[in-house]
Design a protein around this motif. Structure first.
Motif, PDB file in Angstrom:
ATOM      1  N   LEU A 169     -29.778   7.146 -12.767  1.00  0.00           N
ATOM      2  CA  LEU A 169     -29.673   6.541 -11.437  1.00  0.00           C
ATOM      3  C   LEU A 169     -31.026   6.498 -10.723  1.00  0.00           C
ATOM      4  O   LEU A 169     -31.116   6.055  -9.586  1.00  0.00           O
ATOM      5  N   GLY A 170     -32.056   7.002 -11.395  1.00  0.00           N
ATOM      6  CA  GLY A 170     -33.396   6.910 -10.832  1.00  0.00           C
ATOM      7  C   GLY A 170     -33.831   8.113 -10.022  1.00  0.00           C
ATOM      8  O   GLY A 170     -34.862   8.090  -9.375  1.00  0.00           O
ATOM      9  N   ASN A 218     -38.628   6.429 -12.968  1.00  0.00           N
ATOM     10  CA  ASN A 218     -37.534   6.555 -12.001  1.00  0.00           C
ATOM     11  C   ASN A 218     -37.321   5.244 -11.242  1.00  0.00           C
ATOM     12  O   ASN A 218     -36.193   4.829 -11.005  1.00  0.00           O
ATOM     13  N   ARG A 275     -35.547   2.850 -13.541  1.00  0.00           N
ATOM     14  CA  ARG A 275     -34.140   3.190 -13.784  1.00  0.00           C
ATOM     15  C   ARG A 275     -33.258   2.811 -12.595  1.00  0.00           C
ATOM     16  O   ARG A 275     -32.068   2.570 -12.761  1.00  0.00           O
ATOM     17  N   ARG A 276     -33.848   2.796 -11.392  1.00  0.00           N
ATOM     18  CA  ARG A 276     -33.050   2.420 -10.213  1.00  0.00           C
ATOM     19  C   ARG A 276     -32.550   0.996 -10.335  1.00  0.00           C
ATOM     20  O   ARG A 276     -31.590   0.607  -9.687  1.00  0.00           O
ATOM     21  N   MET A 325     -26.697   1.238  -6.568  1.00  0.00           N
ATOM     22  CA  MET A 325     -28.156   1.109  -6.522  1.00  0.00           C
ATOM     23  C   MET A 325     -28.597  -0.354  -6.578  1.00  0.00           C
ATOM     24  O   MET A 325     -29.780  -0.633  -6.673  1.00  0.00           O
TER      25      MET A 325
END
Lengths: 239, 262
Positions: free
Chosen positions: A144-145, B95, B98-99, B175
């Protein structure tokens, strides 16, 4: 027979009531509580730090580890090895008479010593808790980051703590009982209070059996509180 | 349902993604665990709006391939570009990438220590993508879409498998990703719950979400997929449109595989 009971009553009077000696036990318990609480906080913070560093190190493959991580990991290993490999009392003596020999803040020294000691054991408990969590939790969080630290803090550690609560409870109880060792650096905890009263009255039976019962009662209360806490944390498991 | 997708560039009209931009480019991807080579050189492009379905026997490397796309597995060699960004570059903020890539897992991986609502809002809030109130609104809106609004305050352990997976999809959608990866999303479900999850995925597909789906649901592949890949022994042995793929399989391994699963 009557004189036996009379003798016991006299001893009780001298050990607890005369010269308001009961106040000294209470003061001793207060000190023991303070040391336990302070050491618990330090122990858990140190424990989480060490556990996260060691887990992070173990999860990464050799080439991905930064030099800083390697150094931190080595330091953590050194810390747990030394602390777990030496007696608590020796650690207290070193802290009290070598490292902080000029300090008058005995409570502070006691908290620090017991906290550092507890941290080494807590770290291993927390590490086993972290390893008990499904790797899918970390993957889901990362996918989800969110960064590693956030996932650890919000997702992994809370679940790990729940799993290891019985072991942590044990550590808390051990810690409370270990506070009796701080008498060696001259801090007037519950045990020291009993020793001082024995020195005054020349009677050992009442003071020592008295504090044994007091320690036991506190441990029973702690056990009870932990059971309640465990139940509440299990809320999310209910169907 | 349309509000689930905010990057409006791909509507239903562009759903097959023929001429849209390349979202993911994989170049000669190799992944090995020790001596065991799982992916042996895969090169692929996925365009915006495409629904790529990946099938293959177990152990063929199809899940590993999917997990390499968002670097849950680090490739041994090869390049992966997402929107032009090289994911294998050490300096890439993985990161941030991936969002924009949601992932749905076989075992749901909901966070059992928080309510459904917090499962959904955690990542948007923690990554600074949304404020808590915005995220809450978004969560409620998404939960309505999948008919699970009444579960907002429930804990995952009280949900059925199908409900868990729908929540997991919603969590990823919160997201606003450009793309969704599905790793065998229905394989851990009781048969009667497979339908409700596929239904949600179908809706996502209809509204133009770019999808890569590893699955054993051949019906889904045929109906929703725009392209089907057959992965075996770490390489893509055949790829085609669903119609051709299922009615005229060329590769003997694929023919054999299809004869067993259809």
């Amino acid at each position: 027979m009557a004189s036996f009971w009379q003798n016991l009553a006299d001893q009780f009077y001298q050990s607890f009531i005369e010269a308001e000696r009961w106040k000294r036990y209470l003061e001793g318990i207060r000190i023991s509580f303070m040391v336990t609480l302070g050491a618990l906080v330090i122990g858990i913070i140190l424990g989480i730090l060490v556990a996260v560093i060691r887990t992070l190190h173990d999860q990464k493959k050799g080439s991905d580890r930064s030099p800083l991580l390697n150094i931190l990991n080595k330091f953590c290993e050194f810390y747990t090895t030394v602390i777990r490999g030496t007696p608590m009392m020796v650690q207290l003596l070193i802290m009290g008479f070598v490292v902080f020999r000029t300090s008058r803040n005995l409570v502070g020294v006691a908290i620090l010593s017991l906290g550092i000691n507890s941290g080494a054991y807590t770290a291993e408990i927390i590490r086993s808790g972290i390893m008990s969590i499904d790797p899918g939790q970390m993957e889901a969080g990362r996918s989800l980051g969110m960064d590693y630290i956030t996932v650890m803090k919000d997702i992994i550690i809370p679940q790990a703590i729940k799993n290891i609560l019985p072991a942590l409870g044990n550590e808390l109880i051990t810690l409370f009982k270990d506070t009796s060792l701080v008498t060696v650096i001259g801090l007037t905890d519950l045990t020291k209070a009993a020793q001082q009263i024995q020195a005054k009255t020349y009677q050992a039976f009442m003071p020592y059996n008295g504090i044994a019962i007091m320690y036991l009662l506190v441990v029973l209360v702690l056990t009870r509180l932990l059971a309640v806490l465990e139940n509440r944390l299990r809320q999310s498991d209910r169907r | 349902m349309s509000t689930m997708i905010n990057n409006g560039s791909a509507g239903p009209a562009a759903a097959d993604g023929e001429n849209s931009e390349v979202l993911i480019r994989v170049e000669n991807l190799v992944k090995s665990f020790g001596d065991h080579v799982v992916l042996n050189g895969i090169s692929q492009e996925i365009r915006r709006g495409e629904k790529v379905v990946i099938i293959g026997p177990s152990g063929s490397g199809k899940s590993t391939f999917l997990r390499c796309l968002n670097l849950l597995e680090e490739p041994t060699s090869g390049k992966i570009y997402f929107g032009g960004i090289d994911l294998t570059d050490k300096n890439t903020d993985i990161n941030a990438v991936r969002r924009k890539m949601g992932m749905v897992f076989q075992h749901f991986n909901l966070f059992p220590n928080m309510t459904v609502q917090r499962n959904i809002t955690l990542a948007p809030v923690r990554t600074g993508f949304m404020k808590q109130e915005e995220a809450d609104e978004k969560a409620i809106e998404l939960l309505k879409r999948v008919d699970l609004l009444d579960k907002a305050d429930a804990y995952p352990s009280s949900l059925s498998g199908g409900q868990k997976q729908r929540i997991a999809i919603v969590r990823a959608m919160a997201m606003n990703p450009d793309m969704m990866l599905f790793d065998e999303p229905t394989s851990a479900l009781d048969p009667e719950m497979v339908g409700e999850v596929l239904e949600v995925m179908k809706e996502l597909a209809e509204f133009g979400m770019t999808m890569a789906v590893v699955t054993h649901e051949m019906g889904f592949a045929r109906e929703v997929g725009t392209r089907v890949l057959f992965v075996d022994e770490g390489i893509v042995k055949e790829e085609n449109t669903p119609d051709e793929f299922f009615s005229h399989p060329q590769n003997p391994r694929l023919q054999d595989f299809l004869s067993k699963v259809l």
